[in-house]
Design a protein around this motif. Structure first.
Motif, PDB file in Angstrom:
ATOM      1  N   LEU A 195       0.823  -1.214   0.000  1.00 21.49           N
ATOM      2  CA  LEU A 195       0.000   0.000   0.000  1.00 21.49           C
ATOM      3  C   LEU A 195       0.858   1.266   0.000  1.00 21.49           C
ATOM      4  CD1 LEU A 195      -2.876  -0.918   2.477  1.00 21.49           C
ATOM      5  CD2 LEU A 195      -3.051  -0.536   0.010  1.00 21.49           C
ATOM      6  N   ARG A 196       2.034   1.194   0.581  1.00 21.16           N
ATOM      7  CA  ARG A 196       2.944   2.344   0.596  1.00 21.16           C
ATOM      8  C   ARG A 196       3.714   2.487  -0.719  1.00 21.16           C
ATOM      9  NH1 ARG A 196       2.976   1.192   6.221  1.00 21.16           N
ATOM     10  NH2 ARG A 196       4.501  -0.486   6.118  1.00 21.16           N
ATOM     11  N   GLY A 197       3.560   1.513  -1.622  1.00 21.98           N
ATOM     12  CA  GLY A 197       4.216   1.596  -2.919  1.00 21.98           C
ATOM     13  C   GLY A 197       5.435   0.712  -3.077  1.00 21.98           C
ATOM     14  N   ALA A 198       5.708  -0.122  -2.081  1.00 16.56           N
ATOM     15  CA  ALA A 198       6.866  -1.010  -2.176  1.00 16.56           C
ATOM     16  C   ALA A 198       6.608  -2.110  -3.195  1.00 16.56           C
ATOM     17  CB  ALA A 198       7.183  -1.621  -0.816  1.00 16.56           C
ATOM     18  N   ARG A 199       7.663  -2.445  -3.911  1.00 15.85           N
ATOM     19  CA  ARG A 199       7.589  -3.547  -4.878  1.00 15.85           C
ATOM     20  C   ARG A 199       8.202  -4.823  -4.319  1.00 15.85           C
ATOM     21  NH1 ARG A 199       7.436  -1.779 -10.752  1.00 15.85           N
ATOM     22  NH2 ARG A 199       6.674   0.341 -10.612  1.00 15.85           N
ATOM     23  N   GLN A 200       8.986  -4.669  -3.233  1.00 15.72           N
ATOM     24  CA  GLN A 200       9.553  -5.849  -2.577  1.00 15.72           C
ATOM     25  C   GLN A 200       9.775  -5.544  -1.112  1.00 15.72           C
ATOM     26  OE1 GLN A 200      13.323  -7.192  -4.051  1.00 15.72           O
ATOM     27  NE2 GLN A 200      14.294  -5.195  -3.917  1.00 15.72           N
ATOM     28  N   LEU A 201       9.784  -6.612  -0.328  1.00 14.37           N
ATOM     29  CA  LEU A 201      10.062  -6.540   1.103  1.00 14.37           C
ATOM     30  C   LEU A 201      11.383  -7.257   1.337  1.00 14.37           C
ATOM     31  CD1 LEU A 201       9.076  -5.776   3.962  1.00 14.37           C
ATOM     32  CD2 LEU A 201       7.892  -7.968   4.027  1.00 14.37           C
ATOM     33  N   LEU A 202      12.300  -6.591   2.025  1.00 16.37           N
ATOM     34  CA  LEU A 202      13.618  -7.147   2.311  1.00 16.37           C
ATOM     35  C   LEU A 202      13.738  -7.450   3.790  1.00 16.37           C
ATOM     36  CD1 LEU A 202      15.663  -4.478   0.338  1.00 16.37           C
ATOM     37  CD2 LEU A 202      15.108  -6.783  -0.431  1.00 16.37           C
ATOM     38  N   ALA A 204      31.988 -17.619  17.996  1.00 11.72           N
ATOM     39  CA  ALA A 204      31.994 -18.010  16.582  1.00 11.72           C
ATOM     40  C   ALA A 204      31.267 -16.941  15.765  1.00 11.72           C
ATOM     41  CB  ALA A 204      31.312 -19.365  16.412  1.00 11.72           C
ATOM     42  N   ARG A 205      31.572 -16.900  14.496  1.00 12.66           N
ATOM     43  CA  ARG A 205      30.943 -15.918  13.608  1.00 12.66           C
ATOM     44  C   ARG A 205      29.933 -16.617  12.697  1.00 12.66           C
ATOM     45  NH1 ARG A 205      32.745 -10.685  15.028  1.00 12.66           N
ATOM     46  NH2 ARG A 205      31.835 -10.115  13.067  1.00 12.66           N
ATOM     47  N   LEU A 206      28.818 -15.928  12.433  1.00 14.47           N
ATOM     48  CA  LEU A 206      27.767 -16.441  11.545  1.00 14.47           C
ATOM     49  C   LEU A 206      27.500 -15.433  10.444  1.00 14.47           C
ATOM     50  CD1 LEU A 206      25.183 -17.712  14.175  1.00 14.47           C
ATOM     51  CD2 LEU A 206      26.650 -19.121  12.728  1.00 14.47           C
ATOM     52  N   ASP A 207      27.133 -15.950   9.302  1.00 15.94           N
ATOM     53  CA  ASP A 207      26.778 -15.083   8.193  1.00 15.94           C
ATOM     54  C   ASP A 207      25.399 -14.473   8.419  1.00 15.94           C
ATOM     55  OD1 ASP A 207      29.099 -15.972   7.023  1.00 15.94           O
ATOM     56  OD2 ASP A 207      28.093 -17.312   5.594  1.00 15.94           O
ATOM     57  N   ALA A 208      25.186 -13.320   7.845  1.00 16.34           N
ATOM     58  CA  ALA A 208      23.856 -12.722   7.755  1.00 16.34           C
ATOM     59  C   ALA A 208      23.333 -13.040   6.358  1.00 16.34           C
ATOM     60  CB  ALA A 208      23.928 -11.223   7.962  1.00 16.34           C
ATOM     61  N   ILE A 209      22.079 -13.424   6.271  1.00 22.38           N
ATOM     62  CA  ILE A 209      21.478 -13.759   4.986  1.00 22.38           C
ATOM     63  C   ILE A 209      20.431 -12.689   4.684  1.00 22.38           C
ATOM     64  CG2 ILE A 209      20.167 -15.445   3.661  1.00 22.38           C
ATOM     65  CD1 ILE A 209      21.215 -17.568   5.627  1.00 22.38           C
ATOM     66  N   THR A 210      20.453 -12.172   3.452  1.00 23.41           N
ATOM     67  CA  THR A 210      19.485 -11.186   3.014  1.00 23.41           C
ATOM     68  C   THR A 210      18.446 -11.882   2.148  1.00 23.41           C
ATOM     69  OG1 THR A 210      21.192  -9.482   3.017  1.00 23.41           O
ATOM     70  CG2 THR A 210      19.168  -8.989   1.815  1.00 23.41           C
ATOM     71  N   PHE A 211      17.184 -11.598   2.438  1.00 20.94           N
ATOM     72  CA  PHE A 211      16.059 -12.177   1.700  1.00 20.94           C
ATOM     73  C   PHE A 211      15.234 -11.063   1.090  1.00 20.94           C
ATOM     74  CE2 PHE A 211      17.010 -15.568   4.669  1.00 20.94           C
ATOM     75  CZ  PHE A 211      16.748 -16.716   3.935  1.00 20.94           C
ATOM     76  N   ALA A 212      14.554 -11.388  -0.009  1.00 24.93           N
ATOM     77  CA  ALA A 212      13.618 -10.469  -0.643  1.00 24.93           C
ATOM     78  C   ALA A 212      12.344 -11.226  -0.968  1.00 24.93           C
ATOM     79  CB  ALA A 212      14.212  -9.875  -1.918  1.00 24.93           C
ATOM     80  N   CYS A 213      11.248 -10.501  -0.902  1.00 24.95           N
ATOM     81  CA  CYS A 213       9.946 -11.063  -1.270  1.00 24.95           C
ATOM     82  C   CYS A 213       9.262 -10.064  -2.201  1.00 24.95           C
ATOM     83  CB  CYS A 213       9.092 -11.276  -0.021  1.00 24.95           C
ATOM     84  SG  CYS A 213       7.468 -11.967  -0.372  1.00 24.95           S
ATOM     85  N   PRO A 214       9.001 -10.474  -3.431  1.00 20.58           N
ATOM     86  CA  PRO A 214       8.300  -9.558  -4.338  1.00 20.58           C
ATOM     87  C   PRO A 214       6.883  -9.312  -3.850  1.00 20.58           C
ATOM     88  CG  PRO A 214       8.594 -11.722  -5.372  1.00 20.58           C
ATOM     89  CD  PRO A 214       9.278 -11.761  -4.038  1.00 20.58           C
ATOM     90  N   LEU A 215       6.435  -8.085  -4.049  1.00 21.84           N
ATOM     91  CA  LEU A 215       5.079  -7.735  -3.633  1.00 21.84           C
ATOM     92  C   LEU A 215       4.211  -7.497  -4.851  1.00 21.84           C
ATOM     93  CD1 LEU A 215       6.017  -5.246  -0.758  1.00 21.84           C
ATOM     94  CD2 LEU A 215       5.383  -7.646  -0.549  1.00 21.84           C
TER      95      LEU A 215
END
Length: 147
Positions: free
Chosen positions: A95-102, A136-147
């Protein structure tokens, strides 16, 4: 516009219950208040019998919304609250105009199944971004979801 103090109280109650302090992922009250003052940050609170059960905090920017935080109190997990919060966050962002959610998360976060079931796909990683309680170190994972 600042969120009402009682909404911030509800967010903080869930934050304290839901996030493992060992990872340092929980935000302080001041961080939440400051984010909401900016104007492009939005929140949603889920309640069960008037008790705060979960929340989302997101930030809108040119055709993208970033899910900064999502949390469900341990007492309310496995009841569909996380799914509902994600669904509502996606609808609000659209509704705010986003095309994807990260969103970004630790690579060992068990919520990965919820995100994948909700239409998120992995689009990137940050090596050694998080530190575990043992060092210990862990990776960060980036995700996207199309809207």
């Amino acid at each position: 516009m600042m969120a009402p103090a009682d909404d911030i109280d509800r967010i903080m109650a869930v934050m304290q219950a839901a996030f493992d302090p060992a990872y340092g992922e929980a935000w302080s009250r001041r961080q939440v208040e400051d984010a909401l003052l900016v104007g492009n940050c939005h929140y949603r609170i889920a309640e069960v019998l008037e008790e705060p059960a979960g929340f989302t905090l997101s930030r809108y920017g040119f055709e993208e919304e970033e899910l900064l935080l999502i949390a469900v109190s341990p007492d309310f997990r496995r009841r569909g609250i996380g799914e509902t919060l994600l669904r509502d966050c996606k609808a609000d962002a659209k509704l705010r105009g986003a095309r994807q959610l990260l969103l970004e998360m630790r690579s060992d976060n068990l919520a990965v199944h919820l995100y994948r079931q909700s239409g998120f796909v992995e689009i990137g990683a940050r090596k050694n971004y998080y530190r575990t309680p043992s060092g210990a170190r862990l990776d960060a994972i980036t995700f996207a979801c199309p809207l």
